[in-house]
Write a protein that holds these residues in place. Structure first.
Motif, PDB file in Angstrom:
ATOM      1  N   VAL A  38      53.096  11.496  22.099  1.00 36.42           N
ATOM      2  CA  VAL A  38      54.382  10.747  22.791  1.00 36.42           C
ATOM      3  C   VAL A  38      53.789   9.797  23.942  1.00 36.42           C
ATOM      4  O   VAL A  38      53.313  10.255  24.736  1.00 36.42           O
ATOM      5  N   LYS A  39      54.186   8.694  24.118  1.00 34.86           N
ATOM      6  CA  LYS A  39      53.778   7.421  24.575  1.00 34.86           C
ATOM      7  C   LYS A  39      54.818   7.129  25.615  1.00 34.86           C
ATOM      8  O   LYS A  39      55.783   6.762  24.948  1.00 34.86           O
ATOM      9  N   THR A  40      54.870   7.378  26.887  1.00 30.25           N
ATOM     10  CA  THR A  40      56.098   7.117  27.890  1.00 30.25           C
ATOM     11  C   THR A  40      55.522   5.638  28.472  1.00 30.25           C
ATOM     12  O   THR A  40      54.778   5.881  29.397  1.00 30.25           O
ATOM     13  N   VAL A  41      55.909   4.832  27.923  1.00 30.67           N
ATOM     14  CA  VAL A  41      55.375   3.434  28.422  1.00 30.67           C
ATOM     15  C   VAL A  41      55.809   3.086  29.833  1.00 30.67           C
ATOM     16  O   VAL A  41      57.271   3.425  30.061  1.00 30.67           O
ATOM     17  N   VAL A  42      55.298   2.305  30.722  1.00 33.76           N
ATOM     18  CA  VAL A  42      55.855   2.292  31.899  1.00 33.76           C
ATOM     19  C   VAL A  42      55.742   0.771  32.477  1.00 33.76           C
ATOM     20  O   VAL A  42      56.338   0.408  33.534  1.00 33.76           O
ATOM     21  N   TRP A  43      54.883   0.012  31.600  1.00 35.72           N
ATOM     22  CA  TRP A  43      54.746  -1.376  31.945  1.00 35.72           C
ATOM     23  C   TRP A  43      54.111  -2.303  30.787  1.00 35.72           C
ATOM     24  O   TRP A  43      53.170  -1.496  29.995  1.00 35.72           O
ATOM     25  N   VAL A  44      54.674  -3.366  30.476  1.00 39.98           N
ATOM     26  CA  VAL A  44      54.384  -4.150  29.446  1.00 39.98           C
ATOM     27  C   VAL A  44      53.818  -5.404  29.853  1.00 39.98           C
ATOM     28  O   VAL A  44      54.631  -6.236  30.651  1.00 39.98           O
ATOM     29  N   ALA A  45      52.759  -5.971  29.522  1.00 35.27           N
ATOM     30  CA  ALA A  45      52.075  -7.333  29.891  1.00 35.27           C
ATOM     31  C   ALA A  45      52.938  -8.527  29.122  1.00 35.27           C
ATOM     32  O   ALA A  45      53.562  -9.115  29.845  1.00 35.27           O
ATOM     33  N   ASN A  46      52.727  -8.287  28.199  1.00 34.51           N
ATOM     34  CA  ASN A  46      53.031  -9.554  27.076  1.00 34.51           C
ATOM     35  C   ASN A  46      54.409  -9.308  26.397  1.00 34.51           C
ATOM     36  O   ASN A  46      54.559  -9.780  25.276  1.00 34.51           O
TER      37      ASN A  46
END
Length: 164
Positions: A60-68
């Motif tokens: 499970v990936k809990t994403v906290v920031w996205v660049a593009n």
């Protein structure tokens, strides 16, 4: 890519002007809390540079920031994320087009991008740990997740407004 230089294990949380990441590689914060690399959300073929919690739940990936976020990649065959000698972190497409980049009005002798154990991705001089001297930091450009030590609102000194 004949000049390809792989990330040195010792610098697993750093991207230098001589070391970059390609799809399939990641960098991990020094304490192992956060990881950054190319990622596709479930069911999507679009690729993003993202920071996620490394060890919350397996698979499970809990994403906290996205660049593009505004300009996802569709082909990452030759895409790279690198730091220029001017201290700019740049995501290049397979056609060598700039997909996303940081900005700065200053330069340093030895620029690096480093993923801190707070989840903050910073561009700084390799020999300077003072947060006031960071050239750029992801905490100033949050996406949709608030992390501890992140500051939201207007910086009256710089005029920058950070918001989710």
């Amino acid at each position: 890519m004949a000049n390809r230089k792989f990330l040195d294990f010792y610098y697993y949380n750093v991207i230098t002007t001589n070391q970059f990441i390609i799809d399939g590689e990641t960098i991990v914060s020094s304490g192992g809390t956060f990881e950054m690399g190319f990622f596709s959300p479930n069911g999507s073929t679009k690729r993003y540079i993202e920071i996620w919690y490394k060890q919350i739940l397996p698979h499970v990936k809990t994403v906290v920031w996205v660049a593009n976020r505004e300009k996802p990649l569709t082909n990452t065959f030759a895409a790279i994320l690198k730091v220029t000698k001017q201290g700019i972190l740049v995501l290049f497409s397979d056609k060598n087009e700039i997909i996303w980049s940081t900005n700065t009005s200053r330069s340093v002798q030895n620029p690096v991008a480093m993923l801190l154990d707070s989840g903050n991705l910073v561009v700084k001089d390799a020999n300077d740990g003072n947060p006031e001297n960071f050239l750029w930091q992801s905490f100033s450009f949050p996406t949709d997740t608030f992390l501890p030590n992140m500051k939201l609102g207007k910086n009256f000194k710089t005029g920058h407004d950070a918001y989710l």
